[in-house]
Enzyme design. Structure first.
Site, PDB file in Angstrom:
ATOM      1  N   ALA A  66       0.871  -1.176   0.000  1.00  0.00           N
ATOM      2  CA  ALA A  66       0.000   0.000   0.000  1.00  0.00           C
ATOM      3  C   ALA A  66       0.906   1.223   0.000  1.00  0.00           C
ATOM      4  O   ALA A  66       2.047   1.157   0.483  1.00  0.00           O
ATOM      5  CB  ALA A  66      -0.880  -0.013   1.241  1.00  0.00           C
ATOM      6  N   GLY A 112       0.481  -5.008   0.856  1.00  0.00           N
ATOM      7  CA  GLY A 112      -0.704  -5.043  -0.008  1.00  0.00           C
ATOM      8  C   GLY A 112      -0.435  -5.724  -1.351  1.00  0.00           C
ATOM      9  O   GLY A 112      -1.371  -6.223  -1.987  1.00  0.00           O
ATOM     10  N   GLU A 115      -0.729  -9.288  -0.606  1.00  0.00           N
ATOM     11  CA  GLU A 115      -2.160  -9.508  -0.316  1.00  0.00           C
ATOM     12  C   GLU A 115      -2.979  -9.548  -1.606  1.00  0.00           C
ATOM     13  O   GLU A 115      -3.918 -10.337  -1.727  1.00  0.00           O
ATOM     14  CB  GLU A 115      -2.663  -8.428   0.652  1.00  0.00           C
ATOM     15  N   GLU A 135       4.381  -5.289   7.428  1.00  0.00           N
ATOM     16  CA  GLU A 135       3.613  -4.247   8.131  1.00  0.00           C
ATOM     17  C   GLU A 135       4.104  -3.994   9.561  1.00  0.00           C
ATOM     18  O   GLU A 135       4.106  -2.857  10.024  1.00  0.00           O
ATOM     19  CB  GLU A 135       2.118  -4.606   8.160  1.00  0.00           C
TER      20      GLU A 135
HETATM   21  N1  COA Z   1       4.602   3.105  -0.448  1.00  0.00           N
HETATM   22  C1  COA Z   1       5.014   4.277  -0.960  1.00  0.00           C
HETATM   23  N2  COA Z   1       6.161   4.410  -1.650  1.00  0.00           N
HETATM   24  C2  COA Z   1       6.886   3.297  -1.846  1.00  0.00           C
HETATM   25  C3  COA Z   1       6.514   2.044  -1.332  1.00  0.00           C
HETATM   26  C4  COA Z   1       5.301   1.972  -0.608  1.00  0.00           C
HETATM   27  N3  COA Z   1       4.849   0.830  -0.114  1.00  0.00           N
HETATM   28  N4  COA Z   1       7.466   1.141  -1.670  1.00  0.00           N
HETATM   29  C5  COA Z   1       8.395   1.808  -2.375  1.00  0.00           C
HETATM   30  N5  COA Z   1       8.054   3.103  -2.492  1.00  0.00           N
HETATM   31  C6  COA Z   1       8.773   4.171  -3.182  1.00  0.00           C
HETATM   32  C7  COA Z   1       9.995   4.637  -2.390  1.00  0.00           C
HETATM   33  O1  COA Z   1       9.617   5.551  -1.388  1.00  0.00           O
HETATM   34  C8  COA Z   1      10.824   5.249  -3.489  1.00  0.00           C
HETATM   35  O2  COA Z   1      10.283   6.517  -3.823  1.00  0.00           O
HETATM   36  P1  COA Z   1      11.280   7.782  -4.054  1.00  0.00           P
HETATM   37  O3  COA Z   1      12.170   7.362  -5.184  1.00  0.00           O
HETATM   38  O4  COA Z   1      10.332   8.896  -4.432  1.00  0.00           O
HETATM   39  O5  COA Z   1      12.018   7.982  -2.769  1.00  0.00           O
HETATM   40  C9  COA Z   1      10.550   4.337  -4.692  1.00  0.00           C
HETATM   41  O6  COA Z   1       9.301   3.678  -4.399  1.00  0.00           O
HETATM   42  C10 COA Z   1      11.612   3.288  -4.907  1.00  0.00           C
HETATM   43  O7  COA Z   1      11.759   2.556  -3.687  1.00  0.00           O
HETATM   44  P2  COA Z   1      13.174   2.392  -2.920  1.00  0.00           P
HETATM   45  O8  COA Z   1      12.870   2.135  -1.475  1.00  0.00           O
HETATM   46  O9  COA Z   1      14.094   3.519  -3.255  1.00  0.00           O
HETATM   47  O10 COA Z   1      13.723   1.040  -3.620  1.00  0.00           O
HETATM   48  P3  COA Z   1      14.743  -0.003  -3.001  1.00  0.00           P
HETATM   49  O11 COA Z   1      15.104  -0.915  -4.114  1.00  0.00           O
HETATM   50  O12 COA Z   1      15.822   0.679  -2.249  1.00  0.00           O
HETATM   51  O13 COA Z   1      13.880  -0.831  -1.920  1.00  0.00           O
HETATM   52  C11 COA Z   1      11.925  -2.015  -1.117  1.00  0.00           C
HETATM   53  C12 COA Z   1      12.822  -1.636  -2.327  1.00  0.00           C
HETATM   54  C13 COA Z   1      10.728  -2.752  -1.670  1.00  0.00           C
HETATM   55  C14 COA Z   1      12.732  -2.933  -0.169  1.00  0.00           C
HETATM   56  C15 COA Z   1      11.505  -0.744  -0.364  1.00  0.00           C
HETATM   57  O14 COA Z   1      10.973   0.184  -1.299  1.00  0.00           O
HETATM   58  C16 COA Z   1      10.455  -0.967   0.711  1.00  0.00           C
HETATM   59  O15 COA Z   1      10.785  -1.447   1.788  1.00  0.00           O
HETATM   60  N6  COA Z   1       9.195  -0.574   0.434  1.00  0.00           N
HETATM   61  C17 COA Z   1       8.113  -0.625   1.405  1.00  0.00           C
HETATM   62  C18 COA Z   1       7.623  -2.026   1.588  1.00  0.00           C
HETATM   63  C19 COA Z   1       6.519  -2.052   2.630  1.00  0.00           C
HETATM   64  O16 COA Z   1       6.750  -1.833   3.801  1.00  0.00           O
HETATM   65  N7  COA Z   1       5.316  -2.355   2.169  1.00  0.00           N
HETATM   66  C20 COA Z   1       4.185  -2.521   3.034  1.00  0.00           C
HETATM   67  C21 COA Z   1       3.369  -1.309   3.107  1.00  0.00           C
HETATM   68  S1  COA Z   1       1.990  -1.539   4.178  1.00  0.00           S
END
Ligand code: COA
Length: 258
Positions: A66, A112, A115, A135
């Site tokens: 999400a 999400g 999910e 989460e």
């Molecule tokens: N919501 C909003 N933005 C998200 C996102 C999310 N769930 N997941 C990734 N993004 C965004 C990042 O903020 C980043 O944006 P920016 O370039 O404007 O800063 C962009 O997507 C790229 O992500 P980034 O984190 O730089 O890539 P990465 O390869 O370093 O890491 C992940 C990849 C998937 C490990 C990391 O993005 C992450 O942990 N995301 C969240 C996962 C999460 O907790 N999901 C559950 C949500 S309830």
């Protein structure tokens, strides 16, 4: 169909929906969820379409969760509404469609994103895919059916370990767990899903619809309400504020258990 965040393409008796926000790793914001609902609804009503495949845009992510930036300042009530509305519009909706839906997991499927994949009727993953429900690292619980569908698919102990550690698993473990049915090279992912789709499309749509309904009827619905309440309650905690602020500020959270 006019969409901003997704692509919906029909190819003969199949359709492919692609979540198309690659710069945000296809994170599900409110508008994307609404568009997905509309696309699934229209394709399900289209008698020509016998199989729907859903995937993410770009080589890196199916859906990374999400959209955290959208709910970081939500209240308990807004949190509950977010989960309830999302479940109704997308996750329960997809699970209950009578057109078969295959998730083609082409990279990260987190929160999400996993999910959504779990709400689909079954899953095929590319060899670079990584899956998890992170989460609790944000001070939250899964709110889009993850506490219910993950135990259904992998068993309670494995699901609780994944939910409590918040860690990602790779495709080999996901396959061993029964979370994904097949692992294929990324460039072959869609064609592999279409091959399975062709086998499905040879069979009676009416019988398949009835089978989907019968399988779904075997699972209790009572846990989803509890998940929505728990997800909403998380928004009133200091841990949630710390967890989401830490993510957006790109630092490690310091949870106090409050
Ligand atoms: N919501 C909003 N933005 C998200 C996102 C999310 N769930 N997941 C990734 N993004 C965004 C990042 O903020 C980043 O944006 P920016 O370039 O404007 O800063 C962009 O997507 C790229 O992500 P980034 O984190 O730089 O890539 P990465 O390869 O370093 O890491 C992940 C990849 C998937 C490990 C990391 O993005 C992450 O942990 N995301 C969240 C996962 C999460 O907790 N999901 C559950 C949500 S309830």
């Amino acid at each position: 169909m006019d969409f901003v965040n997704i692509l919906s393409e029909k190819e003969g008796n199949m359709a492919v929906i692609t979540i198309n926000r690659p710069n945000k790793l296809n994170a599900l914001n409110r508008e994307t969820i609404t568009e997905l609902h509309r696309a699934f609804d229209e394709l399900d009503k289209d008698k020509e379409v016998q199989v729907i495949i859903v995937t993410g845009s770009g080589p890196k992510a199916f859906v990374a969760g999400a959209d955290i930036s959208e709910f970081a300042d939500f209240s308990i009530k807004e949190g509950s509404i977010l989960a309830a509305r999302g479940q109704e519009l997308l996750f329960d909706f997809v699970e209950q469609l009578t057109t078969p839906v295959i998730a083609a997991i082409n990279g990260f499927a987190l929160g999400g994103g996993l999910e959504l994949a779990m709400a689909c009727h079954f899953r095929v993953a590319s060899d670079n895919a990584r899956m998890g429900l992170p989460e609790v690292t944000l001070g939250l619980i899964p709110g889009y059916g993850g506490t219910q569908r993950l135990p259904q698919l992998v068993g309670k102990g494995r699901a609780l370990e994944m939910i409590m550690t918040g860690e990602m698993i790779g495709v080999e473990k996901a396959h061993l767990y029964g979370l994904v049915n097949h692992i294929v090279a990324q460039e072959e992912l869609l064609s592999y899903c279409k091959q399975i789709g062709e086998k499905i499309a040879k069979n009676s749509p009416k019988a398949i619809a009835t089978a989907i309904n019968a399988v779904n009827a075997g699972f209790s619905r009572s846990g989803y309400r509890s998940e929505i309440e728990g997800f909403g309650a998380s928004f009133g905690t200091a841990d949630f504020k710390e967890g989401t602020s830490a993510f957006l500020e790109k630092r490690k959270p310091n949870f106090k258990g409050e």
